[in-house]
Design a protein around this motif. Structure first.
Motif, mmCIF file in Angstrom:
data_model
loop_
_atom_site.group_PDB
_atom_site.id
_atom_site.type_symbol
_atom_site.label_atom_id
_atom_site.label_comp_id
_atom_site.label_asym_id
_atom_site.label_seq_id
_atom_site.Cartn_x
_atom_site.Cartn_y
_atom_site.Cartn_z
ATOM 1 N N ALA A 120 1.187 -0.849 0.099
ATOM 2 C CA ALA A 120 -0.113 -0.357 -0.206
ATOM 3 C C ALA A 120 0.727 1.535 0.297
ATOM 4 C CB ALA A 120 -1.265 -0.252 1.311
ATOM 5 N N GLN A 121 2.449 0.958 0.617
ATOM 6 C CA GLN A 121 2.878 2.185 0.879
ATOM 7 C C GLN A 121 3.433 2.998 -0.589
ATOM 8 O OE1 GLN A 121 6.058 1.173 3.239
ATOM 9 N NE2 GLN A 121 4.580 1.800 5.425
ATOM 10 N N HIS A 122 3.778 1.824 -1.773
ATOM 11 C CA HIS A 122 4.042 2.002 -3.561
ATOM 12 C C HIS A 122 3.046 1.765 -3.644
ATOM 13 C CE1 HIS A 122 7.732 0.848 -0.474
ATOM 14 N NE2 HIS A 122 7.923 1.755 -1.843
ATOM 15 N N GLY A 123 1.610 2.039 -3.174
ATOM 16 C CA GLY A 123 0.441 1.611 -4.207
ATOM 17 C C GLY A 123 -0.141 1.021 -4.808
ATOM 18 N N LEU A 124 0.310 0.278 -4.218
ATOM 19 C CA LEU A 124 -0.205 -1.053 -4.978
ATOM 20 C C LEU A 124 -1.306 -1.665 -4.054
ATOM 21 C CD1 LEU A 124 0.713 -3.440 -7.164
ATOM 22 C CD2 LEU A 124 2.090 -5.079 -5.726
ATOM 23 N N GLU A 125 -2.459 -2.431 -5.002
ATOM 24 C CA GLU A 125 -3.521 -2.754 -4.217
ATOM 25 C C GLU A 125 -4.215 -3.790 -5.177
ATOM 26 O OE1 GLU A 125 -5.953 -0.898 -2.836
ATOM 27 O OE2 GLU A 125 -4.120 1.681 -2.694
ATOM 28 N N LEU A 126 -3.888 -4.296 -3.670
ATOM 29 C CA LEU A 126 -4.918 -5.753 -4.243
ATOM 30 C C LEU A 126 -6.362 -6.062 -4.234
ATOM 31 C CD1 LEU A 126 -2.197 -8.030 -1.340
ATOM 32 C CD2 LEU A 126 -2.019 -7.277 -3.641
ATOM 33 N N ASP A 127 -7.149 -6.781 -4.866
ATOM 34 C CA ASP A 127 -8.612 -6.913 -5.310
ATOM 35 C C ASP A 127 -8.115 -8.485 -4.526
ATOM 36 O OD1 ASP A 127 -7.986 -9.794 -6.721
ATOM 37 O OD2 ASP A 127 -7.758 -9.287 -8.102
ATOM 38 N N SER A 128 -9.625 -8.740 -4.019
ATOM 39 C CA SER A 128 -9.997 -9.431 -2.686
ATOM 40 C C SER A 128 -9.771 -11.492 -3.274
ATOM 41 C CB SER A 128 -11.873 -9.385 -2.824
ATOM 42 O OG SER A 128 -12.237 -10.078 -3.692
ATOM 43 N N ARG A 129 -8.862 -11.384 -3.911
ATOM 44 C CA ARG A 129 -8.813 -12.665 -4.714
ATOM 45 C C ARG A 129 -7.301 -12.943 -4.504
ATOM 46 N NH1 ARG A 129 -10.814 -13.350 -10.879
ATOM 47 N NH2 ARG A 129 -9.643 -10.749 -10.617
ATOM 48 N N GLU A 130 -6.996 -11.740 -4.243
ATOM 49 C CA GLU A 130 -5.540 -11.774 -4.516
ATOM 50 C C GLU A 130 -4.579 -11.925 -3.374
ATOM 51 O OE1 GLU A 130 -3.061 -9.655 -8.132
ATOM 52 O OE2 GLU A 130 -4.693 -8.140 -6.404
ATOM 53 N N LEU A 131 -3.387 -13.186 -3.288
ATOM 54 C CA LEU A 131 -3.031 -13.389 -0.909
ATOM 55 C C LEU A 131 -1.124 -12.702 -1.329
ATOM 56 C CD1 LEU A 131 -3.465 -17.090 -0.456
ATOM 57 C CD2 LEU A 131 -4.823 -14.869 0.337
ATOM 58 N N PRO A 132 -1.176 -11.656 -0.742
ATOM 59 C CA PRO A 132 0.031 -10.943 -0.910
ATOM 60 C C PRO A 132 1.356 -11.268 -0.995
ATOM 61 C CG PRO A 132 -0.603 -10.158 1.919
ATOM 62 C CD PRO A 132 -1.657 -11.449 0.436
ATOM 63 N N ASP A 133 1.532 -12.698 -0.315
ATOM 64 C CA ASP A 133 2.551 -13.051 -0.711
ATOM 65 C C ASP A 133 2.599 -14.581 -2.293
ATOM 66 O OD1 ASP A 133 0.574 -15.292 -0.010
ATOM 67 O OD2 ASP A 133 2.331 -16.790 1.236
ATOM 68 N N HIS A 134 2.119 -14.048 -3.051
ATOM 69 C CA HIS A 134 2.127 -14.552 -4.563
ATOM 70 C C HIS A 134 3.481 -14.236 -4.833
ATOM 71 C CE1 HIS A 134 0.251 -16.148 -7.906
ATOM 72 N NE2 HIS A 134 0.040 -17.708 -7.355
#
Length: 236
Positions: free
Chosen positions: A99-113
């Protein structure tokens, strides 16, 4: 770094876009001033071989390789914390970093993928991006070895990532770690995991804690350089 963006796309679930834009990928690799000519050529061969097959067949192979069992999972924290309760906080911390770098995740994405993590690194200054690769180098080495063991063409992607990281990983320790590993993607292994999860589920029914709290504790941890204790160093 466009090279990390390309590698991110190649590690994602394959779709028709790669077939449609393969020539653009080849051109971008040929123009790279980061990859060696040998590595750029290896990636071009990977793309060529992949796109010579029917997209549905490639998708089926991808799911067999990365979605069955945990040994070749593209979820980074799977190889760090597994089912540990430390995993949840790691997810939260990584999402905050995105988020600090402006990357938005959708509800289906896991951040460690891994493909998502590479996409994030691709937006950073080069030194920071390479530092992020160095952080996960032991995991990349482990996945590369397992994929080579399975004679998968995807191993080349991890080899290129390791070269970009410029971090030494003790290949002997990696080999020792996987030498006696049993395959966890066979029907028998998957059945065993399912039965184990069922036992855990019924055992948990007697707990006084809420299901939400229990779920949150299952996923925790933070990305740490020591991961598998197989890194032997490397300069940032």
């Amino acid at each position: 770094m466009k090279e990390l963006m390309i590698l991110s796309r190649l590690l994602e679930y394959p779709d028709a876009a790669l077939w449609q834009h393969q020539q653009e990928v080849h051109a971008a690799l040929a123009e790279s001033d980061v990859l060696s000519k040998e590595d750029a050529q290896s990636l071009c061969v990977f793309v060529r071989d992949l796109t010579q097959k029917d997209v549905l067949d490639v998708q089926a192979d991808y799911s067999e390789l990365f979605d069955r069992g945990r040994a070749t999972s593209l979820l980074l924290f799977e190889h760090v914390h597994g089912e540990s309760r430390d995993r949840g906080q790691a997810m939260v911390d990584l999402m905050a970093q995105y988020a600090q770098h402006g990357l938005e995740l959708d509800s289906r994405e896991l951040p460690d993928h891994l493909p998502l993590y590479l996409e994030y690194l691709a937006q950073l200054p080069r030194d920071e991006a390479l530092g992020g690769l160095q952080d996960i180098a032991p995991i990349l080495a482990l996945l590369s070895a397992r994929l080579q063991q399975r004679e998968s063409r995807y191993a080349v992607l991890f080899d290129v990532l390791l070269k970009l990281a410029s971090t030494e990983v003790d290949s002997q320790k990696v080999a020792e770690k996987i030498a006696d590993e049993a395959r966890d993607d066979t029907p028998q292994a998957l059945d065993a995991v399912w039965e184990e999860e069922q036992v855990k589920f019924f055992a948990d029914q007697g707990c006084a804690e809420s299901d939400i709290a229990a779920h949150q504790r299952r996923f925790a941890g933070a990305v740490a350089p020591q991961y598998l204790n197989i890194s032997t160093g490397g300069e940032r």
